[in-house]
Design a protein around this motif. Structure first.
Motif, PDB file in Angstrom:
ATOM      1  N   LEU A 203       0.784  -1.159  -0.035  1.00 32.03           N
ATOM      2  CA  LEU A 203      -0.010  -0.166  -0.141  1.00 32.03           C
ATOM      3  C   LEU A 203       0.837   1.215  -0.244  1.00 32.03           C
ATOM      4  O   LEU A 203       1.958   1.424   0.855  1.00 32.03           O
ATOM      5  N   PRO A 204       0.584   2.380  -0.864  1.00 30.54           N
ATOM      6  CA  PRO A 204       1.482   3.283  -0.829  1.00 30.54           C
ATOM      7  C   PRO A 204       1.446   3.967   0.647  1.00 30.54           C
ATOM      8  O   PRO A 204       0.710   4.259   1.376  1.00 30.54           O
ATOM      9  N   GLY A 205       3.069   4.158   0.804  1.00 29.88           N
ATOM     10  CA  GLY A 205       3.089   4.828   2.384  1.00 29.88           C
ATOM     11  C   GLY A 205       3.583   3.749   3.297  1.00 29.88           C
ATOM     12  O   GLY A 205       4.103   4.059   4.460  1.00 29.88           O
ATOM     13  N   GLN A 206       3.383   2.545   3.023  1.00 28.58           N
ATOM     14  CA  GLN A 206       3.505   1.189   3.925  1.00 28.58           C
ATOM     15  C   GLN A 206       5.115   1.102   4.013  1.00 28.58           C
ATOM     16  O   GLN A 206       5.737   1.063   2.766  1.00 28.58           O
ATOM     17  N   THR A 207       5.749   0.993   5.206  1.00 27.81           N
ATOM     18  CA  THR A 207       7.289   0.699   5.238  1.00 27.81           C
ATOM     19  C   THR A 207       7.503  -0.679   5.605  1.00 27.81           C
ATOM     20  O   THR A 207       6.666  -1.599   5.813  1.00 27.81           O
ATOM     21  N   ILE A 208       8.738  -0.999   5.576  1.00 23.24           N
ATOM     22  CA  ILE A 208       9.315  -2.378   6.026  1.00 23.24           C
ATOM     23  C   ILE A 208       8.853  -2.385   7.492  1.00 23.24           C
ATOM     24  O   ILE A 208       8.341  -3.665   7.805  1.00 23.24           O
ATOM     25  N   ASP A 209       9.021  -1.342   8.223  1.00 25.28           N
ATOM     26  CA  ASP A 209       8.444  -1.611   9.560  1.00 25.28           C
ATOM     27  C   ASP A 209       7.088  -1.989   9.896  1.00 25.28           C
ATOM     28  O   ASP A 209       6.742  -2.699  10.752  1.00 25.28           O
ATOM     29  N   ASP A 210       6.327  -1.232   8.904  1.00 19.96           N
ATOM     30  CA  ASP A 210       4.986  -1.476   8.941  1.00 19.96           C
ATOM     31  C   ASP A 210       4.651  -3.132   8.848  1.00 19.96           C
ATOM     32  O   ASP A 210       3.955  -3.842   9.516  1.00 19.96           O
ATOM     33  N   LEU A 211       5.285  -3.615   7.678  1.00 20.42           N
ATOM     34  CA  LEU A 211       5.097  -5.045   7.317  1.00 20.42           C
ATOM     35  C   LEU A 211       5.593  -6.025   8.533  1.00 20.42           C
ATOM     36  O   LEU A 211       4.903  -6.971   8.797  1.00 20.42           O
ATOM     37  N   VAL A 212       6.504  -5.620   9.113  1.00 16.43           N
ATOM     38  CA  VAL A 212       7.247  -6.331  10.338  1.00 16.43           C
ATOM     39  C   VAL A 212       5.962  -6.523  11.234  1.00 16.43           C
ATOM     40  O   VAL A 212       5.662  -7.595  11.871  1.00 16.43           O
ATOM     41  N   GLN A 213       5.222  -5.228  11.496  1.00 20.70           N
ATOM     42  CA  GLN A 213       4.032  -4.992  12.775  1.00 20.70           C
ATOM     43  C   GLN A 213       3.072  -6.205  12.200  1.00 20.70           C
ATOM     44  O   GLN A 213       2.405  -6.711  12.940  1.00 20.70           O
ATOM     45  N   ASP A 214       2.882  -5.881  10.769  1.00 23.03           N
ATOM     46  CA  ASP A 214       1.657  -6.932  10.039  1.00 23.03           C
ATOM     47  C   ASP A 214       1.997  -8.202  10.510  1.00 23.03           C
ATOM     48  O   ASP A 214       1.054  -9.084  10.841  1.00 23.03           O
ATOM     49  N   ILE A 215       3.292  -9.015  10.205  1.00 24.68           N
ATOM     50  CA  ILE A 215       3.611  -9.963  10.516  1.00 24.68           C
ATOM     51  C   ILE A 215       3.300 -10.572  11.962  1.00 24.68           C
ATOM     52  O   ILE A 215       2.495 -11.491  12.387  1.00 24.68           O
ATOM     53  N   LEU A 216       3.647  -9.612  12.968  1.00 21.69           N
ATOM     54  CA  LEU A 216       3.315  -9.801  14.389  1.00 21.69           C
ATOM     55  C   LEU A 216       2.189  -9.839  14.850  1.00 21.69           C
ATOM     56  O   LEU A 216       1.652 -10.412  15.543  1.00 21.69           O
ATOM     57  N   LEU A 217       1.182  -9.071  13.937  1.00 17.11           N
ATOM     58  CA  LEU A 217       0.049  -8.961  14.453  1.00 17.11           C
ATOM     59  C   LEU A 217      -0.836 -10.364  13.959  1.00 17.11           C
ATOM     60  O   LEU A 217      -1.696 -10.658  14.652  1.00 17.11           O
ATOM     61  N   VAL A 218      -0.298 -10.938  12.979  1.00 16.66           N
ATOM     62  CA  VAL A 218      -1.199 -12.013  12.627  1.00 16.66           C
ATOM     63  C   VAL A 218      -0.742 -13.311  13.576  1.00 16.66           C
ATOM     64  O   VAL A 218      -1.700 -13.996  13.904  1.00 16.66           O
ATOM     65  N   LYS A 219       0.807 -13.159  14.133  1.00 11.73           N
ATOM     66  CA  LYS A 219       0.882 -13.932  15.011  1.00 11.73           C
ATOM     67  C   LYS A 219      -0.029 -13.592  16.249  1.00 11.73           C
ATOM     68  O   LYS A 219      -0.354 -14.735  16.910  1.00 11.73           O
ATOM     69  N   GLU A 220       0.121 -12.549  16.692  1.00 12.85           N
ATOM     70  CA  GLU A 220      -0.590 -12.309  18.018  1.00 12.85           C
ATOM     71  C   GLU A 220      -2.284 -12.641  17.979  1.00 12.85           C
ATOM     72  O   GLU A 220      -2.692 -12.992  18.832  1.00 12.85           O
ATOM     73  N   LEU A 221      -2.734 -12.498  16.832  1.00 14.53           N
ATOM     74  CA  LEU A 221      -4.266 -12.782  16.488  1.00 14.53           C
ATOM     75  C   LEU A 221      -4.257 -14.480  16.570  1.00 14.53           C
ATOM     76  O   LEU A 221      -5.340 -14.860  16.473  1.00 14.53           O
ATOM     77  N   ASP A 222      -3.031 -15.188  16.584  1.00 15.95           N
ATOM     78  CA  ASP A 222      -3.110 -16.482  16.369  1.00 15.95           C
ATOM     79  C   ASP A 222      -4.012 -17.224  15.277  1.00 15.95           C
ATOM     80  O   ASP A 222      -4.808 -17.827  15.469  1.00 15.95           O
ATOM     81  N   ALA A 223      -3.727 -16.639  14.191  1.00 15.78           N
ATOM     82  CA  ALA A 223      -4.398 -16.854  12.937  1.00 15.78           C
ATOM     83  C   ALA A 223      -4.316 -18.470  12.518  1.00 15.78           C
ATOM     84  O   ALA A 223      -3.203 -19.068  12.715  1.00 15.78           O
ATOM     85  N   ASP A 224      -5.574 -18.922  12.065  1.00 15.55           N
ATOM     86  CA  ASP A 224      -5.460 -20.428  11.644  1.00 15.55           C
ATOM     87  C   ASP A 224      -5.360 -20.495  10.235  1.00 15.55           C
ATOM     88  O   ASP A 224      -4.661 -21.434   9.537  1.00 15.55           O
ATOM     89  N   MET A 225      -5.509 -19.659   9.512  1.00 16.36           N
ATOM     90  CA  MET A 225      -5.318 -19.208   8.065  1.00 16.36           C
ATOM     91  C   MET A 225      -4.964 -17.877   7.839  1.00 16.36           C
ATOM     92  O   MET A 225      -5.106 -16.905   8.379  1.00 16.36           O
ATOM     93  N   ILE A 226      -3.789 -17.768   7.015  1.00 19.73           N
ATOM     94  CA  ILE A 226      -3.139 -16.564   6.804  1.00 19.73           C
ATOM     95  C   ILE A 226      -3.252 -15.850   5.097  1.00 19.73           C
ATOM     96  O   ILE A 226      -2.734 -16.761   4.281  1.00 19.73           O
ATOM     97  N   GLY A 227      -3.771 -14.896   4.828  1.00 22.10           N
ATOM     98  CA  GLY A 227      -4.059 -14.393   3.535  1.00 22.10           C
ATOM     99  C   GLY A 227      -3.051 -13.234   3.278  1.00 22.10           C
ATOM    100  O   GLY A 227      -3.193 -12.079   3.762  1.00 22.10           O
ATOM    101  N   ILE A 228      -1.941 -13.315   2.496  1.00 20.07           N
ATOM    102  CA  ILE A 228      -1.192 -12.129   2.091  1.00 20.07           C
ATOM    103  C   ILE A 228      -1.035 -12.129   0.521  1.00 20.07           C
ATOM    104  O   ILE A 228      -0.977 -12.784  -0.119  1.00 20.07           O
ATOM    105  N   GLY A 229      -1.656 -10.613   0.166  1.00 21.69           N
ATOM    106  CA  GLY A 229      -1.347 -10.588  -1.248  1.00 21.69           C
ATOM    107  C   GLY A 229      -0.707  -9.273  -1.568  1.00 21.69           C
ATOM    108  O   GLY A 229      -0.995  -8.330  -0.833  1.00 21.69           O
ATOM    109  N   PRO A 230      -0.078  -8.995  -2.606  1.00 19.48           N
ATOM    110  CA  PRO A 230       0.359  -7.852  -3.125  1.00 19.48           C
ATOM    111  C   PRO A 230      -0.766  -6.701  -3.677  1.00 19.48           C
ATOM    112  O   PRO A 230      -1.736  -7.150  -4.165  1.00 19.48           O
TER     113      PRO A 230
END
Ligand code: 5AD
Ligand code: FES
Length: 349
Positions: A203-230
């Protein structure tokens, strides 16, 4: 710390620090190959060689929201809108079953035309006609509605948080709140659904640090399924001139999440296949174990335009199924039999 050591730690502890995730996201050359190879090995150890197929039924292209990136946004008055009626949705689900699908995903824009009773009735009708798992992907609703859908027989729910950066979230989702989205995801989990969530890359304006947090949030929410797309810019949206998301960062995010939640179900998404002709194959080789082909009629497929250039838009559902099956076999994998419940979910139950 070296990439090799970080990967070792991830495999043993299933957790990484922000800095470690960032290093993996920036890995190149041999380091990147090692990340992908490790994720592929972990995938094989935890979820095996089966690739599960989900029959996607996009039943309404109406949406009350106005997300900046999405072609279905309500301000897009060039979008073609359709709503499938109850019996038609049930018929498509039955057809999906006959084609071999054991999970159907009911997806739509946020369309309140389908109220609680209607959706419950659709879910019950499908459940009493064919033995499939039902995944809902219909966006934000009340606790009461989520509960009713679960009681009616829905098994799983997909809803990406899209970005964990609150400012970006609120900028690109006018009138929506990040808190509410997270609250919905927690309700869904607490109601006993298999929970699927994830985010957009680029997404325009999204940084690598944001992506790090995105990954950690999926982990924190303890997802059973994970959808990631460009992210893919749509010409009839405010983000039409923005740059598309990176396939490489998408693959790395899939690989990292395979290490952090080794027994989750992770799709190789259609958006990945749209930006790179071999995108889905690459996804399946670095951690993914799911593909979600569309099972709708062509007349609807063409009208559900989240982003332009979607693959398979002119192929009928039987052809797609055959095509996907041969991709899976060509990778030395096999088509999953049965409903393919997330192994992560079983453990939590
Ligand atoms: N590019 C890529 N993905 C998109 N989605 C919506 N619009 C786009 C786009 N322009 C994704 C969102 C949503 C999912 C159904 O489709 O992440 O959650
Ligand atoms: Fe649809 Fe290949 S998967 S044509």
């Amino acid at each position: 710390m070296k990439v090799r050591d970080i990967l070792e730690k991830a495999c043993h502890e299933n957790i990484l620090t922000k800095d470690e995730i960032k290093l993996l996201l920036m890995a190149e050359g041999e380091d990147k190959d090692l990340l992908f190879k490790t994720a592929d090995r972990v995938r094989k150890e935890h979820v095996g060689d089966e690739v599960f197929l989900r029959g996607l039924i996009e039943f309404s292209s109406y949406c009350k929201n106005d997300c900046f990136y999405c072609g279905l946004r309500r301000s897009n008055n060039q979008a073609q809108r359709y709503r499938m009626q109850e019996d038609e949705i049930v018929e498509v689900a039955k057809r999906a079953y006959q084609m071999g699908y054991r999970t159907v995903v009911l997806q739509s824009g946020e369309d309140m035309y389908y109220n609680k009773d209607m959706l419950c009735s659709i879910i019950k009708k499908i459940k009493s006609s064919v033995d499939v798992a039902i995944t809902l992907s219909i966006g934000e609703r009340s606790y009461d509605e989520y509960k009713a859908f679960k009681d009616a027989g829905a098994d799983r729910f997909l809803m990406r948080f899209e970005t964990s950066n609150r400012q970006l979230y609120e900028k690109y989702h006018p009138g929506m709140s990040f808190e509410n989205r997270i609250e919905c995801l927690k309700w869904i989990k607490s109601l006993g659904y298999e929970l699927g969530t994830g985010f957009l890359i680029g997404l325009p304006g999204q940084t690598i640090d944001d992506l790090v947090q995105d990954i950690l949030l999926v982990k924190e929410l303890d997802a059973d399924m994970i959808g990631i797309g460009p992210f893919i810019p749509h010409p009839q949206t405010p983000l039409k001139d923005a740059k598309e998301g990176s396939v490489d960062l998408t693959l790395k995010s899939i690989a990292i999440l395979r290490l952090l939640i080794p027994d989750a179900n992770i799709p190789a998404t259609t958006a990945l296949g749209t930006l790179d002709p071999l995108g889905r194959q690459k996804g399946l080789m670095c951690g993914a174990n799911i593909v979600m082909p569309n099972v709708n009629d062509l007349k609807y497929k063409l009208k559900y335009e989240l982003y332009p250039g979607k693959i398979c838009i002119n192929e009928d559902a039987t052809k797609c199924r055959g095509c996907i099956e041969s991709i899976i076999v060509s990778l030395g994998r096999k088509v999953g039999q049965g409903k393919g419940q997330s192994r992560h979910y079983k453990r939590a139950a």
